[in-house]
Design a protein around this motif. Structure first.
Motif, PDB file in Angstrom:
ATOM      1  N   GLU A   1       0.835  -1.202   0.000  1.00 28.95           N
ATOM      2  CA  GLU A   1       0.000   0.000   0.000  1.00 28.95           C
ATOM      3  C   GLU A   1       0.873   1.258   0.000  1.00 28.95           C
ATOM      4  O   GLU A   1       0.630   2.220  -0.714  1.00 28.95           O
ATOM      5  N   LYS A   2       1.899   1.210   0.824  1.00 33.06           N
ATOM      6  CA  LYS A   2       2.756   2.383   0.982  1.00 33.06           C
ATOM      7  C   LYS A   2       3.545   2.710  -0.303  1.00 33.06           C
ATOM      8  O   LYS A   2       3.738   3.872  -0.629  1.00 33.06           O
ATOM      9  N   TYR A   3       3.977   1.690  -0.995  1.00 32.97           N
ATOM     10  CA  TYR A   3       4.898   1.932  -2.123  1.00 32.97           C
ATOM     11  C   TYR A   3       4.248   1.738  -3.497  1.00 32.97           C
ATOM     12  O   TYR A   3       4.931   1.821  -4.515  1.00 32.97           O
ATOM     13  N   LYS A   4       2.948   1.493  -3.541  1.00 29.43           N
ATOM     14  CA  LYS A   4       2.327   1.103  -4.816  1.00 29.43           C
ATOM     15  C   LYS A   4       2.391   2.158  -5.908  1.00 29.43           C
ATOM     16  O   LYS A   4       2.285   1.843  -7.089  1.00 29.43           O
ATOM     17  N   ASP A   5       2.585   3.420  -5.535  1.00 28.55           N
ATOM     18  CA  ASP A   5       2.616   4.469  -6.557  1.00 28.55           C
ATOM     19  C   ASP A   5       4.031   4.867  -6.991  1.00 28.55           C
ATOM     20  O   ASP A   5       4.197   5.810  -7.774  1.00 28.55           O
ATOM     21  N   ALA A   6       5.013   4.141  -6.509  1.00 29.43           N
ATOM     22  CA  ALA A   6       6.389   4.447  -6.928  1.00 29.43           C
ATOM     23  C   ALA A   6       6.522   4.231  -8.439  1.00 29.43           C
ATOM     24  O   ALA A   6       5.829   3.386  -9.023  1.00 29.43           O
ATOM     25  N   GLU A   7       7.388   5.006  -9.057  1.00 30.55           N
ATOM     26  CA  GLU A   7       7.561   4.839 -10.504  1.00 30.55           C
ATOM     27  C   GLU A   7       8.679   3.888 -10.855  1.00 30.55           C
ATOM     28  O   GLU A   7       8.703   3.302 -11.943  1.00 30.55           O
ATOM     29  N   ASP A   8       9.632   3.770  -9.969  1.00 31.41           N
ATOM     30  CA  ASP A   8      10.762   2.867 -10.186  1.00 31.41           C
ATOM     31  C   ASP A   8      11.119   2.205  -8.869  1.00 31.41           C
ATOM     32  O   ASP A   8      10.893   2.768  -7.811  1.00 31.41           O
ATOM     33  N   PHE A   9      11.720   1.039  -8.985  1.00 31.75           N
ATOM     34  CA  PHE A   9      12.259   0.336  -7.813  1.00 31.75           C
ATOM     35  C   PHE A   9      13.655  -0.150  -8.174  1.00 31.75           C
ATOM     36  O   PHE A   9      13.902  -0.540  -9.320  1.00 31.75           O
ATOM     37  N   LEU A  10      14.517  -0.146  -7.174  1.00 29.77           N
ATOM     38  CA  LEU A  10      15.826  -0.773  -7.358  1.00 29.77           C
ATOM     39  C   LEU A  10      15.905  -1.941  -6.377  1.00 29.77           C
ATOM     40  O   LEU A  10      15.468  -1.822  -5.234  1.00 29.77           O
ATOM     41  N   TYR A  11      16.445  -3.068  -6.837  1.00 32.56           N
ATOM     42  CA  TYR A  11      16.626  -4.241  -5.969  1.00 32.56           C
ATOM     43  C   TYR A  11      18.112  -4.560  -5.923  1.00 32.56           C
ATOM     44  O   TYR A  11      18.741  -4.724  -6.975  1.00 32.56           O
TER      45      TYR A  11
ATOM     46  N   ILE B   1       5.497  -1.708 -12.736  1.00 30.40           N
ATOM     47  CA  ILE B   1       6.411  -0.666 -12.251  1.00 30.40           C
ATOM     48  C   ILE B   1       7.810  -1.002 -12.774  1.00 30.40           C
ATOM     49  O   ILE B   1       8.241  -2.169 -12.708  1.00 30.40           O
ATOM     50  N   HIS B   2       8.488   0.000 -13.270  1.00 30.69           N
ATOM     51  CA  HIS B   2       9.842  -0.241 -13.740  1.00 30.69           C
ATOM     52  C   HIS B   2      10.751  -0.601 -12.569  1.00 30.69           C
ATOM     53  O   HIS B   2      10.740   0.077 -11.533  1.00 30.69           O
ATOM     54  N   ALA B   3      11.515  -1.660 -12.714  1.00 31.84           N
ATOM     55  CA  ALA B   3      12.396  -2.077 -11.622  1.00 31.84           C
ATOM     56  C   ALA B   3      13.672  -2.663 -12.201  1.00 31.84           C
ATOM     57  O   ALA B   3      13.662  -3.265 -13.274  1.00 31.84           O
ATOM     58  N   GLU B   4      14.748  -2.452 -11.480  1.00 30.65           N
ATOM     59  CA  GLU B   4      16.013  -3.045 -11.899  1.00 30.65           C
ATOM     60  C   GLU B   4      16.650  -3.768 -10.731  1.00 30.65           C
ATOM     61  O   GLU B   4      16.611  -3.278  -9.606  1.00 30.65           O
ATOM     62  N   GLY B   5      17.244  -4.903 -11.031  1.00 29.12           N
ATOM     63  CA  GLY B   5      18.010  -5.624 -10.020  1.00 29.12           C
ATOM     64  C   GLY B   5      19.483  -5.464 -10.339  1.00 29.12           C
ATOM     65  O   GLY B   5      19.877  -5.460 -11.512  1.00 29.12           O
ATOM     66  N   TYR B   6      20.284  -5.292  -9.307  1.00 27.86           N
ATOM     67  CA  TYR B   6      21.720  -5.093  -9.501  1.00 27.86           C
ATOM     68  C   TYR B   6      22.501  -5.776  -8.392  1.00 27.86           C
ATOM     69  O   TYR B   6      22.005  -5.887  -7.267  1.00 27.86           O
ATOM     70  N   PRO B   7      23.737  -6.171  -8.669  1.00 27.25           N
ATOM     71  CA  PRO B   7      24.601  -6.543  -7.546  1.00 27.25           C
ATOM     72  C   PRO B   7      24.832  -5.257  -6.748  1.00 27.25           C
ATOM     73  O   PRO B   7      25.121  -4.205  -7.354  1.00 27.25           O
ATOM     74  N   ALA B   8      24.692  -5.318  -5.429  1.00 23.10           N
ATOM     75  CA  ALA B   8      24.661  -4.091  -4.635  1.00 23.10           C
ATOM     76  C   ALA B   8      25.874  -3.189  -4.880  1.00 23.10           C
ATOM     77  O   ALA B   8      25.750  -1.965  -4.881  1.00 23.10           O
ATOM     78  N   ALA B   9      27.025  -3.761  -5.114  1.00 27.32           N
ATOM     79  CA  ALA B   9      28.225  -2.933  -5.282  1.00 27.32           C
ATOM     80  C   ALA B   9      28.283  -2.284  -6.664  1.00 27.32           C
ATOM     81  O   ALA B   9      28.896  -1.231  -6.845  1.00 27.32           O
ATOM     82  N   GLU B  10      27.639  -2.906  -7.625  1.00 25.14           N
ATOM     83  CA  GLU B  10      27.655  -2.414  -9.002  1.00 25.14           C
ATOM     84  C   GLU B  10      26.851  -1.111  -9.129  1.00 25.14           C
ATOM     85  O   GLU B  10      27.057  -0.327 -10.057  1.00 25.14           O
ATOM     86  N   MET B  11      25.978  -0.893  -8.172  1.00 22.31           N
ATOM     87  CA  MET B  11      25.148   0.312  -8.164  1.00 22.31           C
ATOM     88  C   MET B  11      25.971   1.592  -8.283  1.00 22.31           C
ATOM     89  O   MET B  11      25.571   2.550  -8.929  1.00 22.31           O
TER      90      MET B  11
END
Ligand code: M6R
Length: 366
Positions: A217-227, A250-260
């Motif tokens: 509910e809290k995050y449903k209107d986000a436009e992007d997410f990073l994982y 919702i647009h989302a990308e997953g990354y190795p945390a250090a690659e961010m």
């Protein structure tokens, strides 16, 4: 037919204690210290002596292959590559006699995966299928294999098939490591017990969905997410992003945390939710410092952690607690909140989560 659930996807998420149990049943005996898989027995010499394993798959199954890369390399000390079937099949890959290809597929009908293994077979590779649908094309094209026994998966987003793939691949790696002598007796016994405990831990985890619903509910209107994740949990970050894209649009990308730091960090501001998969493992301190980097740029940190992880709690806007497990096993647990978050956000946005637009359950054309 949805067994009282609103959607197949939710039903299938909740089936996971049972499907993982079914997958382990008759194979894993932690008390006796044995793993019995006929496909592995049949090709035991080839698996123990191979110089290379190539995981070939698409989508979520490719993510299972990535987790398996970390597990096989760690436990079996075999060089592993993970390939998108569509790339592997068209680029004239180097295949040596004795290479082992592990094809991972829920449906067993994905066209690119099927053709990729047929080509590799013609060049002398041994094909091992990790497939859910019994009698499917990929299972028939394989020399040997292990079914995932997750039962029919109807929701377009793969959920229970993924955790069953992880269970099978982990058992395979343990069986090979034992035969090769690349694992200590103690670690072997510990991991067998840890695996056996997964269904119960998943049940426990599934009891805490209310918190995830509230997050949705809290995050449903986000436009992007990073994982973000590292090590065994890096592929879980990719899978979390894929689930969210499929189900919530919702647009989302997953990354190795250090690659961010090498680019995506430019996206971070106070409107960006960043999901950290940060269960306690050998990478944990490194993940914490990545969390600090996001926090310093005012990103909204949602972290998936184990109980009592005060450091992560102090850096997070929201936390999701998952049961503790050995790092080899952890992805089977940490992926479940990813599935639920995507599901509840999709529902909160009023979308058809079982049949997202433009997607088919199995991609039988290239
Ligand atoms: O049946 P397969 O496992 O071969 O399918 C592979 C992908 O098409 C599949 O995992 C897809 O990415 C799912 N929609 C993911 O939820």
């Amino acid at each position: 037919e949805k067994g009282g659930y609103d959607h197949f996807m939710l039903k299938e998420i909740f089936e996971q204690p049972q499907t993982i149990f079914d997958c382990l049943r008759g194979r894993l005996d932690a008390t006796a210290g044995t793993i019995t898989m006929s496909g592995i027995e049949k090709y035991a010499d080839e698996l123990v002596n191979t110089n290379r394993i190539v995981m070939v798959a698409c989508g979520t199954s490719w993510h299972a292959g990535l987790v398996a890369e970390y597990i096989f390399e760690e436990l079996c000390r075999i060089n592993v590559e993970v390939e998108y079937a569509s790339e592997f099949r068209y680029r004239n890959p180097v295949i040596n006699k004795g290479d082992v290809i592990i094809a991972i597929s829920q449906s067993g009908e994905t066209a690119d995966t099927l053709v990729a293994i047929e080509n590799a077979k013609n060049q002398g590779a041994i094909i091992f299928g990790v497939v859910n649908v019994v009698g499917s094309s990929i299972s028939r094209a394989s020399h040997a294999g292990a079914y995932t026994h997750a039962g029919p998966e109807i929701g377009v987003a793969s959920t229970k098939a993924f955790t069953a793939q992880l269970a099978v691949l982990t058992m395979m790696a343990l069986a090979v490591a034992k035969k090769k002598g690349t694992i200590t007796e103690q670690r072997y016994q510990t991991l067998l017990k840890e695996l056996e405990a997964v269904p119960e831990k998943v049940s426990k985890l599934l009891k805490s969905v209310d918190g995830i619903k509230a997050l949705a509910e809290k995050y449903k209107d986000a436009e992007d997410f990073l994982y973000l994740g590292r090590g065994f949990n890096f592929p879980v970050a990719l899978e979390g992003a894929l689930k969210l894209k499929e189900i919530s649009y919702i647009h989302a990308e997953g990354y190795p945390a250090a690659e961010m730091k090498h680019g995506p960090i430019a996206l971070v501001d106070e409107t960006l939710p960043v999901v950290f998969i940060a269960t306690r493992d050998s990478y944990h301190e490194k993940v914490i410092s990545n969390m600090q980097e996001i926090k310093a740029r005012k990103g909204m940190v949602i972290s998936v952690i184990n109980e009592g992880d005060e450091q992560s709690i102090s850096l997070s806007n929201d936390v999701i607690i998952v049961p503790e497990a050995d790092e080899v096993i952890a992805p089977m647990l940490s992926v479940i909140p990813m599935q639920l978050l995507a599901y509840y956000i999709g529902v909160a946005r009023g979308l058809d989560v079982d049949k997202p637009r433009n997607l088919a359950k199995s991609v039988t054309v290239e």
